[in-house]
Design an enzyme around this catalytic site. Sequence first.
Site, PDB file in Angstrom:
ATOM      1  N   ASN A 182      91.428 -20.988  49.406  1.00 11.96           N
ATOM      2  CA  ASN A 182      92.449 -20.941  48.352  1.00 11.96           C
ATOM      3  C   ASN A 182      92.153 -21.955  47.243  1.00 11.96           C
ATOM      4  O   ASN A 182      93.003 -22.235  46.416  1.00 11.96           O
ATOM      5  CB  ASN A 182      93.841 -21.199  48.960  1.00 11.96           C
ATOM      6  CG  ASN A 182      93.942 -22.572  49.615  1.00 11.96           C
ATOM      7  OD1 ASN A 182      93.020 -23.379  49.511  1.00 11.96           O
ATOM      8  ND2 ASN A 182      95.050 -22.837  50.274  1.00 11.96           N
TER       9      ASN A 182
ATOM     10  N   HIS B 117      91.542 -25.153  47.609  1.00 13.22           N
ATOM     11  CA  HIS B 117      91.989 -26.534  47.816  1.00 13.22           C
ATOM     12  C   HIS B 117      90.810 -27.495  47.907  1.00 13.22           C
ATOM     13  O   HIS B 117      89.711 -27.117  48.309  1.00 13.22           O
ATOM     14  CB  HIS B 117      92.930 -26.664  49.029  1.00 13.22           C
ATOM     15  CG  HIS B 117      92.286 -26.563  50.374  1.00 13.22           C
ATOM     16  ND1 HIS B 117      92.994 -26.264  51.515  1.00 13.22           N
ATOM     17  CD2 HIS B 117      91.004 -26.733  50.788  1.00 13.22           C
ATOM     18  CE1 HIS B 117      92.184 -26.269  52.550  1.00 13.22           C
ATOM     19  NE2 HIS B 117      90.974 -26.539  52.141  1.00 13.22           N
TER      20      HIS B 117
ATOM     21  N   GLU C  13      96.729 -28.448  47.901  1.00 17.20           N
ATOM     22  CA  GLU C  13      96.872 -26.997  48.011  1.00 17.20           C
ATOM     23  C   GLU C  13      97.322 -26.394  46.674  1.00 17.20           C
ATOM     24  O   GLU C  13      97.858 -27.101  45.822  1.00 17.20           O
ATOM     25  CB  GLU C  13      97.917 -26.671  49.095  1.00 17.20           C
ATOM     26  CG  GLU C  13      97.579 -27.197  50.483  1.00 17.20           C
ATOM     27  CD  GLU C  13      96.471 -26.410  51.184  1.00 17.20           C
ATOM     28  OE1 GLU C  13      96.001 -25.394  50.644  1.00 17.20           O
ATOM     29  OE2 GLU C  13      96.067 -26.825  52.281  1.00 17.20           O
TER      30      GLU C  13
ATOM     31  N   ASP D  84      91.138 -37.235  53.656  1.00 16.76           N
ATOM     32  CA  ASP D  84      92.461 -36.921  54.190  1.00 16.76           C
ATOM     33  C   ASP D  84      92.543 -37.164  55.694  1.00 16.76           C
ATOM     34  O   ASP D  84      91.529 -37.405  56.353  1.00 16.76           O
ATOM     35  CB  ASP D  84      92.851 -35.465  53.857  1.00 16.76           C
ATOM     36  CG  ASP D  84      91.724 -34.462  54.102  1.00 16.76           C
ATOM     37  OD1 ASP D  84      90.746 -34.812  54.809  1.00 16.76           O
ATOM     38  OD2 ASP D  84      91.814 -33.334  53.611  1.00 16.76           O
TER      39      ASP D  84
HETATM   40  P1  PGA Z   1      85.210 -25.729  55.816  1.00 13.82           P
HETATM   41  O1  PGA Z   1      86.469 -26.359  55.084  1.00 13.82           O
HETATM   42  O2  PGA Z   1      84.045 -26.602  55.495  1.00 13.82           O
HETATM   43  O3  PGA Z   1      85.577 -25.769  57.264  1.00 13.82           O
HETATM   44  O4  PGA Z   1      85.056 -24.332  55.266  1.00 13.82           O
HETATM   45  C1  PGA Z   1      86.377 -26.683  53.744  1.00 13.82           C
HETATM   46  C2  PGA Z   1      87.727 -27.040  53.234  1.00 13.82           C
HETATM   47  O5  PGA Z   1      88.730 -26.411  53.617  1.00 13.82           O
HETATM   48  O6  PGA Z   1      87.797 -27.968  52.405  1.00 13.82           O
END
Ligand code: PGA
Length: 237
Positions: free
Chosen positions: A136, A138, A143, A67
Amino acid sequence: MKIIEVDSYEKMSALAADVIAAQVITKPHAVLGFATGSTPIGTYVALAKKCREDGLDFSDITTFNLDEYCALEISHPQSYYAFMWENLFSHINIKKENVHLPNGMAADIDKECENYEKMIEEAGGVDLQLLGIGHNGHIGFNEPGDSFISATHRVDLTQRTIEANCRFFENDLNKVPKQAITMGIGTIMKAKNILMLIRGEDKLEAMKAMLAKEVHPSCQASVLQYHPNVTVIYTAN
Ligand code: PGA
């Protein structure tokens, strides 16, 4: 799904780097899918070390990132482009032309999404996709919602995400990107192998939802239960 629990972040990063290195060695022209976020940074450090000290060769590797923010110059330090170059690409012998992130500055974002999807297909599809998971559930910027969106698409960031990101943009809500481009769930599911890294007890709820009996778009990661080759590495620390 294969779930491996290790007792430190260092072990997680070393193991993940070994899995990626094995892919690079067994298929020097492999297509790798990369992710941003804090969790994979240790893996990227370990991969850079393998390249520098052991000659792990990325010269024929192609990459696609999950992304990118919309309307943020790639020169901005918070762009995912900048993140990937800072944390990985500058430290390995990858060819610049083989590196791909969605172009969030494209004049026609929908066209860019279509094009990104096409480029992945033309490259032969992703051999190994690295993933994190959000609190959450995602994956990428997919999302929680009412459905799984298949193809690469534009997303509106939730107010919660925008507020959480504010600290990276001089605490100015106006400067925080409001949209992003993300690989879709179908794009991710087409990867031949998936390696998910989960760090921290605060992610256990998300992991539980991912593994719950019901596959549901309220936890986008739960769809991975339908993928034949998923390895999850979890560490509490
Ligand atoms: P993080 O993010 O590695 O900073 O916990 C993971 C994500 O949100 O996919």
